[in-house]
Design an enzyme around this catalytic site. Structure first.
Site, mmCIF file in Angstrom:
data_model
loop_
_atom_site.group_PDB
_atom_site.id
_atom_site.type_symbol
_atom_site.label_atom_id
_atom_site.label_comp_id
_atom_site.label_asym_id
_atom_site.label_seq_id
_atom_site.Cartn_x
_atom_site.Cartn_y
_atom_site.Cartn_z
ATOM 1 N N HIS A 1 8.940 1.222 3.467
ATOM 2 C CA HIS A 1 10.021 1.235 4.455
ATOM 3 C C HIS A 1 10.891 0.003 4.222
ATOM 4 C CE1 HIS A 1 7.549 -1.779 6.396
ATOM 5 N NE2 HIS A 1 6.548 -0.915 6.527
ATOM 6 N N GLU B 1 5.668 -11.570 6.738
ATOM 7 C CA GLU B 1 5.176 -12.235 7.958
ATOM 8 C C GLU B 1 4.626 -11.230 8.958
ATOM 9 O OE1 GLU B 1 8.320 -14.666 9.514
ATOM 10 O OE2 GLU B 1 8.117 -16.156 7.922
ATOM 11 N N GLN C 1 -10.424 -2.712 2.088
ATOM 12 C CA GLN C 1 -9.961 -3.420 3.283
ATOM 13 C C GLN C 1 -9.966 -2.530 4.521
ATOM 14 O OE1 GLN C 1 -6.113 -4.231 1.281
ATOM 15 N NE2 GLN C 1 -5.186 -3.876 3.277
ATOM 16 N N HIS D 1 9.188 -3.397 3.533
ATOM 17 C CA HIS D 1 8.768 -3.608 2.138
ATOM 18 C C HIS D 1 9.982 -3.912 1.254
ATOM 19 C CE1 HIS D 1 5.506 -0.657 3.477
ATOM 20 N NE2 HIS D 1 4.802 -1.708 3.126
ATOM 21 N N SER E 1 6.417 -0.424 10.174
ATOM 22 C CA SER E 1 5.061 -0.308 9.643
ATOM 23 C C SER E 1 4.860 1.103 9.129
ATOM 24 C CB SER E 1 4.047 -0.579 10.762
ATOM 25 O OG SER E 1 2.757 -0.131 10.365
ATOM 26 N N SER E 2 4.093 1.221 8.060
ATOM 27 C CA SER E 2 3.769 2.561 7.552
ATOM 28 C C SER E 2 3.026 3.350 8.625
ATOM 29 C CB SER E 2 2.901 2.448 6.298
ATOM 30 O OG SER E 2 3.516 1.584 5.356
ATOM 31 N N ARG E 3 2.305 2.648 9.496
ATOM 32 C CA ARG E 3 1.517 3.326 10.530
ATOM 33 C C ARG E 3 2.391 3.851 11.676
ATOM 34 N NH1 ARG E 3 -2.614 -0.720 8.929
ATOM 35 N NH2 ARG E 3 -4.355 0.480 8.081
ATOM 36 N N MET F 1 0.841 -1.196 0.000
ATOM 37 C CA MET F 1 0.000 0.000 0.000
ATOM 38 C C MET F 1 0.881 1.253 0.000
ATOM 39 S SD MET F 1 -3.417 -0.933 2.101
ATOM 40 C CE MET F 1 -2.786 -0.716 3.750
HETATM 41 P P1 AMP Z 1 1.405 -2.931 3.460
HETATM 42 O O1 AMP Z 1 1.963 -1.862 2.602
HETATM 43 O O2 AMP Z 1 1.349 -2.598 4.894
HETATM 44 O O3 AMP Z 1 0.115 -3.501 2.915
HETATM 45 O O4 AMP Z 1 2.437 -4.124 3.382
HETATM 46 C C1 AMP Z 1 2.815 -4.670 2.146
HETATM 47 C C2 AMP Z 1 3.567 -5.951 2.383
HETATM 48 O O5 AMP Z 1 4.744 -5.660 3.161
HETATM 49 C C3 AMP Z 1 2.758 -6.969 3.190
HETATM 50 O O6 AMP Z 1 2.982 -8.267 2.651
HETATM 51 C C4 AMP Z 1 3.318 -6.802 4.570
HETATM 52 O O7 AMP Z 1 3.207 -7.977 5.350
HETATM 53 C C5 AMP Z 1 4.764 -6.495 4.282
HETATM 54 N N1 AMP Z 1 5.394 -5.812 5.419
HETATM 55 C C6 AMP Z 1 4.930 -4.725 6.085
HETATM 56 N N2 AMP Z 1 5.745 -4.406 7.112
HETATM 57 C C7 AMP Z 1 6.748 -5.318 7.089
HETATM 58 C C8 AMP Z 1 7.906 -5.537 7.909
HETATM 59 N N3 AMP Z 1 8.181 -4.760 8.955
HETATM 60 N N4 AMP Z 1 8.729 -6.557 7.579
HETATM 61 C C9 AMP Z 1 8.443 -7.366 6.518
HETATM 62 N N5 AMP Z 1 7.377 -7.217 5.714
HETATM 63 C C10 AMP Z 1 6.532 -6.214 6.002
#
Ligand code: AMP
Length: 288
Positions: free
Chosen positions: A43, A156, A70, A46, A193-195, A39
């Site tokens: 970071h 994960e 979602q 990703h 986390s982006s958050r 999304m």
């Molecule tokens: P998101 O942008 O939050 O939807 O995450 C995109 C993908 O990156 C998803 O498969 C997440 O599980 C993965 N992801 C997010 N944060 C991490 C992290 N700290 N370490 C590894 N993978 C991550």
């Protein structure tokens, strides 16, 4: 439309047709393709998945799409960080193509299909975000069907999501190899986390305790403490370090996410947590 090759150093496909054209050209050359759905607000977590993708395929597509379906109406869809230019810069030299469709391209007028799974979607995140996994499953299926990659890679960090997508790929015979990458963490162990960008300095400090409590709770159970006792203690500690609300702290079967009836792990187990601090909801997990 054609590929956007002028906005950034990495080309961007903004429609399914453009994505398919780029992928078809690679296929013609006999190249393999990996897809990393995101999304955005990228970071190191990703980027670790993008690096993993690079070791598994000749070409790497990263999708950036803040998927409205979602998010529940009370969640952070409109506040979610959107940083496309910075994301494109971070992907330079790592990915070959960004797929960044808009919502109207993904969900044109009349869109009516939802993929919903039973079982693994029901507890934990599913109990607190009842519409979340249907949104995730549907968008991931669409992204995979649009890119038709050889391999799709997820983190994960979102353990339950990983299990949900694995189930969907198996159940629907989606012809893609499915791979999970490990959680990347900050120096104090906070899962990236982006958050995390929402956290005030004080909240950020408290947030760094979540992974510590998670690990110590897992160790207690591994050493024989009954699950309910360990998670009750861990829950109290999470609130004591400054979290405002604990959605769940649970130890579950790592694959099915079912509870262990005997209050102790009987097979591979995972500890999973979701807790709110200020306006930010954080999730984390690790093996037991
Ligand atoms: P998101 O942008 O939050 O939807 O995450 C995109 C993908 O990156 C998803 O498969 C997440 O599980 C993965 N992801 C997010 N944060 C991490 C992290 N700290 N370490 C590894 N993978 C991550």
């Amino acid at each position: 439309m054609t590929l956007d090759t002028t906005s950034y150093k990495i080309p961007v496909a903004r429609s399914a047709a453009d994505l398919r054209e780029a992928v078809a050209a690679w296929r013609k050359e006999g190249l393999s393709i990996a897809l990393v759905p995101t999304m955005g607000a990228l970071h190191e977590g990703h980027l670790s998945l993008v690096d993993l993708a690079r070791t598994k395929a000749d070409r790497v597509v990263v999708s950036i799409f803040v998927n409205p379906t979602q998010f529940a109406p009370n969640e952070d869809f409109s506040a979610y960080p959107r940083t496309e230019a910075a994301d494109a810069a971070r992907l330079e030299g790592k990915a070959d193509l960004i797929f960044a469709p808009d919502a109207a391209d993904m969900y044109p007028e009349g869109f009516s299909t939802t993929i919903s799974l039973s079982g693994v979607t029901e507890p934990l995140e599913g109990a607190f975000r009842p519409t979340h996994f249907a949104g995730v499953a549907t968008v991931v299926a669409k992204l995979i069907l649009r890119a038709m990659p050889d391999i799709a890679i997820f983190g994960e960090k979102d353990w339950q999501q990983l299990m949900v997508i694995r189930r969907m790929v198996a159940d629907l015979d989606i012809p893609v190899e499915f791979l999970g990458g490990p959680i990347m963490r900050e120096a104090d162990g906070l899962a990236m986390s982006s958050r995390n960008a929402y956290l005030s300095p004080e909240e950020r400090k408290a947030a760094g305790q979540l992974n510590v409590i998670l690990r110590e709770t897992a160790v207690s159970v591994a050493k024989g403490m009954p699950i309910s006792e360990a998670t009750a203690e861990g829950s109290k500690r999470i609130l004591a370090v400054g979290f405002d609300k604990l959605d769940y702290l649970e130890i579950r079967d790592a694959a099915s996410l079912a509870a262990f009836p005997d209050n102790k792990p009987a097979g591979p187990a995972r500890i999973l947590v979701a807790a709110k601090i200020g306006r930010t909801r954080l999730i984390d997990n690790m093996p037991v």
